[in-house]
Motif scaffolding. Structure first.
Motif, mmCIF file in Angstrom:
data_model
loop_
_atom_site.group_PDB
_atom_site.id
_atom_site.type_symbol
_atom_site.label_atom_id
_atom_site.label_comp_id
_atom_site.label_asym_id
_atom_site.label_seq_id
_atom_site.Cartn_x
_atom_site.Cartn_y
_atom_site.Cartn_z
ATOM 1 N N ASN A 67 0.757 -1.307 -0.054
ATOM 2 C CA ASN A 67 0.049 -0.186 -0.054
ATOM 3 C C ASN A 67 0.711 1.238 0.081
ATOM 4 O O ASN A 67 0.355 2.264 0.058
ATOM 5 C CB ASN A 67 -0.865 -0.094 1.159
ATOM 6 N N PHE A 68 2.113 1.247 -0.130
ATOM 7 C CA PHE A 68 3.071 2.238 -0.059
ATOM 8 C C PHE A 68 3.938 2.628 -1.333
ATOM 9 O O PHE A 68 3.802 1.629 -2.093
ATOM 10 C CB PHE A 68 3.956 2.064 0.954
ATOM 11 N N ASP A 69 4.635 3.678 -1.349
ATOM 12 C CA ASP A 69 5.528 3.844 -2.642
ATOM 13 C C ASP A 69 6.823 3.390 -2.119
ATOM 14 O O ASP A 69 7.499 3.990 -1.348
ATOM 15 C CB ASP A 69 5.343 5.320 -2.854
ATOM 16 N N TYR A 70 7.149 2.190 -2.361
ATOM 17 C CA TYR A 70 8.388 1.639 -2.065
ATOM 18 C C TYR A 70 9.330 1.355 -2.940
ATOM 19 O O TYR A 70 10.317 0.760 -2.949
ATOM 20 C CB TYR A 70 8.047 0.074 -1.472
ATOM 21 N N THR A 71 9.291 2.234 -4.355
ATOM 22 C CA THR A 71 10.206 2.087 -5.381
ATOM 23 C C THR A 71 11.601 2.391 -5.049
ATOM 24 O O THR A 71 12.536 1.882 -5.400
ATOM 25 C CB THR A 71 9.670 2.734 -6.551
ATOM 26 N N ALA A 72 11.853 3.366 -3.860
ATOM 27 C CA ALA A 72 13.222 3.744 -3.480
ATOM 28 C C ALA A 72 13.964 2.476 -2.732
ATOM 29 O O ALA A 72 15.189 2.537 -2.750
ATOM 30 C CB ALA A 72 12.968 4.943 -2.448
ATOM 31 N N HIS A 73 13.129 1.647 -2.393
ATOM 32 C CA HIS A 73 13.759 0.500 -1.787
ATOM 33 C C HIS A 73 13.640 -0.849 -2.577
ATOM 34 O O HIS A 73 13.888 -2.240 -2.237
ATOM 35 C CB HIS A 73 12.942 0.158 -0.504
ATOM 36 N N ILE A 74 13.498 -0.671 -3.823
ATOM 37 C CA ILE A 74 13.298 -1.817 -4.719
ATOM 38 C C ILE A 74 14.570 -3.067 -4.861
ATOM 39 O O ILE A 74 14.292 -4.056 -4.960
ATOM 40 C CB ILE A 74 12.817 -1.713 -6.216
ATOM 41 N N PHE A 75 15.697 -2.141 -4.581
ATOM 42 C CA PHE A 75 17.011 -3.277 -4.646
ATOM 43 C C PHE A 75 16.730 -3.998 -3.530
ATOM 44 O O PHE A 75 17.279 -5.233 -3.621
ATOM 45 C CB PHE A 75 18.216 -2.227 -4.866
ATOM 46 N N THR A 76 16.539 -3.522 -2.093
ATOM 47 C CA THR A 76 16.203 -4.139 -1.320
ATOM 48 C C THR A 76 15.279 -5.164 -1.309
ATOM 49 O O THR A 76 15.731 -6.402 -1.006
ATOM 50 C CB THR A 76 16.248 -3.320 0.081
ATOM 51 N N ILE A 77 14.305 -5.062 -1.838
ATOM 52 C CA ILE A 77 13.132 -5.801 -2.007
ATOM 53 C C ILE A 77 13.534 -7.122 -2.932
ATOM 54 O O ILE A 77 13.155 -8.260 -2.813
ATOM 55 C CB ILE A 77 12.017 -5.256 -2.461
ATOM 56 N N ALA A 78 14.124 -6.603 -4.066
ATOM 57 C CA ALA A 78 14.854 -7.754 -5.099
ATOM 58 C C ALA A 78 15.588 -8.670 -4.575
ATOM 59 O O ALA A 78 15.593 -10.030 -4.949
ATOM 60 C CB ALA A 78 15.344 -6.793 -6.209
ATOM 61 N N GLY A 79 16.303 -8.454 -3.511
ATOM 62 C CA GLY A 79 17.362 -9.265 -2.769
ATOM 63 C C GLY A 79 16.488 -10.487 -2.087
ATOM 64 O O GLY A 79 17.265 -11.455 -1.662
ATOM 65 N N PHE A 80 15.148 -10.337 -1.905
ATOM 66 C CA PHE A 80 14.558 -11.268 -1.401
ATOM 67 C C PHE A 80 13.776 -12.381 -2.307
ATOM 68 O O PHE A 80 13.134 -13.277 -1.958
ATOM 69 C CB PHE A 80 13.372 -10.872 -0.386
ATOM 70 N N ILE A 81 13.744 -12.022 -3.603
ATOM 71 C CA ILE A 81 12.936 -12.945 -4.510
ATOM 72 C C ILE A 81 13.445 -14.283 -4.708
ATOM 73 O O ILE A 81 12.739 -15.209 -4.932
ATOM 74 C CB ILE A 81 13.246 -11.965 -6.118
ATOM 75 N N GLY A 82 14.910 -14.599 -4.429
ATOM 76 C CA GLY A 82 15.316 -15.893 -4.401
ATOM 77 C C GLY A 82 15.552 -16.692 -3.052
ATOM 78 O O GLY A 82 16.025 -17.703 -3.021
ATOM 79 N N SER A 83 14.575 -15.984 -2.197
ATOM 80 C CA SER A 83 14.536 -16.607 -0.845
ATOM 81 C C SER A 83 14.226 -17.969 -0.811
ATOM 82 O O SER A 83 13.467 -18.566 -1.660
ATOM 83 C CB SER A 83 13.903 -15.715 0.097
ATOM 84 N N SER A 84 14.717 -18.493 0.256
ATOM 85 C CA SER A 84 14.208 -20.115 0.281
ATOM 86 C C SER A 84 12.803 -20.413 0.886
ATOM 87 O O SER A 84 12.173 -21.418 0.568
ATOM 88 C CB SER A 84 15.155 -20.987 1.156
ATOM 89 N N SER A 85 12.439 -19.215 1.426
ATOM 90 C CA SER A 85 11.148 -19.225 1.872
ATOM 91 C C SER A 85 10.021 -18.667 0.531
ATOM 92 O O SER A 85 10.268 -17.688 -0.002
ATOM 93 C CB SER A 85 10.649 -18.048 2.902
ATOM 94 N N LEU A 86 9.023 -19.668 0.240
ATOM 95 C CA LEU A 86 7.978 -19.452 -0.998
ATOM 96 C C LEU A 86 7.385 -18.368 -0.628
ATOM 97 O O LEU A 86 7.245 -17.183 -1.715
ATOM 98 C CB LEU A 86 7.143 -20.656 -1.201
ATOM 99 N N GLU A 87 7.016 -17.831 0.497
ATOM 100 C CA GLU A 87 6.143 -16.646 0.994
ATOM 101 C C GLU A 87 6.990 -15.455 0.614
ATOM 102 O O GLU A 87 6.309 -14.648 -0.108
ATOM 103 C CB GLU A 87 5.473 -16.665 2.351
ATOM 104 N N VAL A 88 8.322 -15.340 1.065
ATOM 105 C CA VAL A 88 8.998 -14.178 1.120
ATOM 106 C C VAL A 88 9.418 -14.195 -0.461
ATOM 107 O O VAL A 88 9.004 -12.881 -1.021
ATOM 108 C CB VAL A 88 10.146 -14.281 1.848
ATOM 109 N N SER A 89 9.691 -15.244 -1.306
ATOM 110 C CA SER A 89 10.145 -15.025 -2.475
ATOM 111 C C SER A 89 8.894 -14.459 -3.321
ATOM 112 O O SER A 89 9.219 -13.482 -4.301
ATOM 113 C CB SER A 89 10.790 -16.332 -3.097
ATOM 114 N N MET A 90 7.967 -15.023 -3.080
ATOM 115 C CA MET A 90 6.584 -14.591 -3.951
ATOM 116 C C MET A 90 6.222 -13.298 -3.633
ATOM 117 O O MET A 90 5.963 -12.587 -4.629
ATOM 118 C CB MET A 90 5.398 -15.493 -3.736
#
Length: 159
Positions: A91-114
């Motif tokens: 619900n927020f404008d998080y684009t300034a943090h997209i690199f941090t968020i991208a770092g979680f895409i390959g997480s071993s946790s399916l929920e986090v990755s998705m």
């Protein structure tokens, strides 16, 4: 209801009662509790309480929550319980943090990755080519030896 009551309940370990109040705050989108929620989000080690606060902050929608949500997201104490924190960012404008968020895409946790993938997908059209390349680079370097369908999809999305 007085604001300090929520702090008192949390300090006294009355988490169920605190969560009832947090849900009311969330339902009413009551910004008067913003600072109390932000402070407790940072301070708590209780995953259930942290998740309830994150959802309430998302419902309230005040952008002050973004940096704190990101700070809590990357803190080691949230390892194993980051999915809701990522969800709360929707619900927020998080684009300034997209690199941090991208770092979680390959997480071993399916929920986090998705959830991280969905956040990337929501803003992909707003990202510059340079930002897309940086996200791609983060994914490729962080998850070199990872076989993950969500990761593959994210890399395709960034092409």
């Amino acid at each position: 209801m007085e604001i300090h009551i929520l702090d008192d309940l949390i300090r006294e370990g009355k988490i169920d009662e605190a969560i009832e109040i947090i849900r009311l705050i969330s339902e009413n989108k009551d910004e008067s509790y913003l600072e109390v929620l932000l402070n407790n989000l940072k301070a708590t080690d209780n995953n259930i309480l942290r998740n309830e606060i994150a959802i309430a902050l998302s419902d309230i929608g005040n952008e002050k929550a973004v940096d704190i949500l990101i700070g809590v997201l990357i803190h080691p104490k949230t390892t194993g319980s980051r999915g809701t924190l990522l969800y709360a960012l929707e619900n927020f404008d998080y684009t300034a943090h997209i690199f941090t968020i991208a770092g979680f895409i390959g997480s071993s946790s399916l929920e986090v990755s998705m959830q991280a993938f969905l956040l990337l997908e929501y803003v992909i059209d707003e990202l510059s080519d340079k930002q897309k390349e940086q996200c791609k680079s983060i994914l490729e370097s962080t998850f070199k030896n990872t076989e993950n369908e969500i990761l593959k999809e994210a890399l395709e999305l960034l092409e």
